[in-house]
Design a protein around this motif. Structure first.
Motif, short mmCIF file in Angstrom:
data_model
loop_
_atom_site.label_atom_id
_atom_site.label_comp_id
_atom_site.label_asym_id
_atom_site.label_seq_id
_atom_site.Cartn_x
_atom_site.Cartn_y
_atom_site.Cartn_z
N ASP A 171 109.79 52.92 21.60
CA ASP A 171 108.80 53.64 20.80
C ASP A 171 109.37 54.85 20.07
N ASN A 172 110.41 55.46 20.61
CA ASN A 172 110.93 56.68 19.99
C ASN A 172 112.43 56.60 19.70
N VAL A 173 112.95 55.40 19.54
CA VAL A 173 114.39 55.26 19.36
C VAL A 173 114.87 55.97 18.09
N GLU A 174 114.09 55.92 17.02
CA GLU A 174 114.50 56.59 15.77
C GLU A 174 114.57 58.10 15.96
N SER A 175 113.57 58.66 16.61
CA SER A 175 113.55 60.10 16.84
C SER A 175 114.68 60.51 17.78
N GLY A 176 114.91 59.74 18.84
CA GLY A 176 115.98 60.06 19.78
C GLY A 176 117.35 59.99 19.14
N LEU A 177 117.56 58.97 18.31
CA LEU A 177 118.84 58.83 17.62
C LEU A 177 119.02 59.95 16.60
N ALA A 178 117.96 60.29 15.88
CA ALA A 178 118.04 61.39 14.91
C ALA A 178 118.36 62.69 15.63
N ARG A 179 117.73 62.91 16.78
CA ARG A 179 117.98 64.14 17.54
C ARG A 179 119.44 64.21 17.98
N LEU A 180 119.98 63.10 18.46
CA LEU A 180 121.37 63.08 18.92
C LEU A 180 122.34 63.33 17.76
N VAL A 181 122.13 62.63 16.65
CA VAL A 181 123.01 62.77 15.49
C VAL A 181 122.93 64.19 14.92
N LEU A 182 121.72 64.71 14.77
CA LEU A 182 121.58 66.06 14.23
C LEU A 182 122.14 67.12 15.17
N THR A 183 122.07 66.87 16.46
CA THR A 183 122.68 67.80 17.43
C THR A 183 124.19 67.85 17.22
N LEU A 184 124.80 66.69 17.06
CA LEU A 184 126.25 66.65 16.82
C LEU A 184 126.62 67.31 15.50
N ILE A 185 125.83 67.05 14.47
CA ILE A 185 126.10 67.66 13.16
C ILE A 185 125.94 69.18 13.25
N GLU A 186 124.91 69.65 13.96
CA GLU A 186 124.70 71.09 14.10
C GLU A 186 125.85 71.74 14.86
N LEU A 187 126.33 71.07 15.89
CA LEU A 187 127.48 71.60 16.63
C LEU A 187 128.70 71.71 15.71
N LEU A 188 128.96 70.69 14.94
CA LEU A 188 130.11 70.72 14.01
C LEU A 188 129.92 71.79 12.93
N ARG A 189 128.68 71.95 12.44
CA ARG A 189 128.40 72.95 11.43
C ARG A 189 128.69 74.35 11.97
N LYS A 190 128.26 74.61 13.20
CA LYS A 190 128.52 75.93 13.79
C LYS A 190 130.01 76.17 14.02
N LEU A 191 130.72 75.13 14.42
CA LEU A 191 132.18 75.26 14.58
C LEU A 191 132.84 75.54 13.24
N MET A 192 132.38 74.87 12.18
CA MET A 192 132.93 75.11 10.84
C MET A 192 132.68 76.55 10.40
N GLU A 193 131.48 77.06 10.68
CA GLU A 193 131.17 78.44 10.31
C GLU A 193 132.08 79.43 11.04
N LYS A 194 132.31 79.18 12.32
CA LYS A 194 133.20 80.07 13.08
C LYS A 194 134.62 80.02 12.55
N GLN A 195 135.10 78.83 12.21
CA GLN A 195 136.44 78.69 11.66
C GLN A 195 136.53 79.39 10.30
N ALA A 196 135.49 79.24 9.49
CA ALA A 196 135.46 79.90 8.19
C ALA A 196 135.53 81.42 8.36
N MET A 197 134.78 81.95 9.32
CA MET A 197 134.80 83.40 9.54
C MET A 197 136.18 83.86 10.01
N ARG A 198 136.84 83.06 10.83
CA ARG A 198 138.21 83.41 11.25
C ARG A 198 139.15 83.46 10.06
#
Length: 114
Positions: free
Chosen positions: A36-63
């Motif tokens: 019933d919620n596979v699309e939402s669960g998959l979107a949540r997982l993928v967006l979590t990974l993208i958000e983690l990478l985005r924050k890492l990119m921001e930290k690297q950019a600041m360095r």
């Protein structure tokens, strides 16, 4: 341990309550995948990974900015890119009715992901 029983190693009632709250929060932050919620669960997982990478990119950019390895044009381009990525993430979160707290997974003893 039986599913209907909970064991605590607490020295006080307050500590037991904190452990219960932590268990409750941990369960709420898990990704529940079912038909019933596979699309939402998959979107949540993928967006979590993208958000983690985005924050890492921001930290690297600041360095790199703090280290002086970028010129003004590169800093402007990097800032614009990160801004666009953040705007796209906000758009995707709205599309899938997710909030920032939805993307913060509890990793048990390791703590929260972000």
């Amino acid at each position: 341990m039986h599913e209907d029983k909970v064991q605590f190693q607490a020295s006080s009632v307050e500590e037991a309550l904190r452990q219960l709250e932590g268990m409750k929060q941990g369960k709420e932050s898990r990704i529940e995948a079912n038909p019933d919620n596979v699309e939402s669960g998959l979107a949540r997982l993928v967006l979590t990974l993208i958000e983690l990478l985005r924050k890492l990119m921001e930290k690297q950019a600041m360095r790199r900015i703090d280290g002086g390895s970028l010129d003004e044009a590169q800093i402007d381009e990097l800032g614009e890119t990160l801004m666009k990525l953040e705007m796209k993430m906000d758009e995707l979160k709205k599309t899938f009715n997710l909030t920032d707290s939805d993307l913060n997974l509890n990793l048990g003893p390791l703590g929260d992901l972000m």
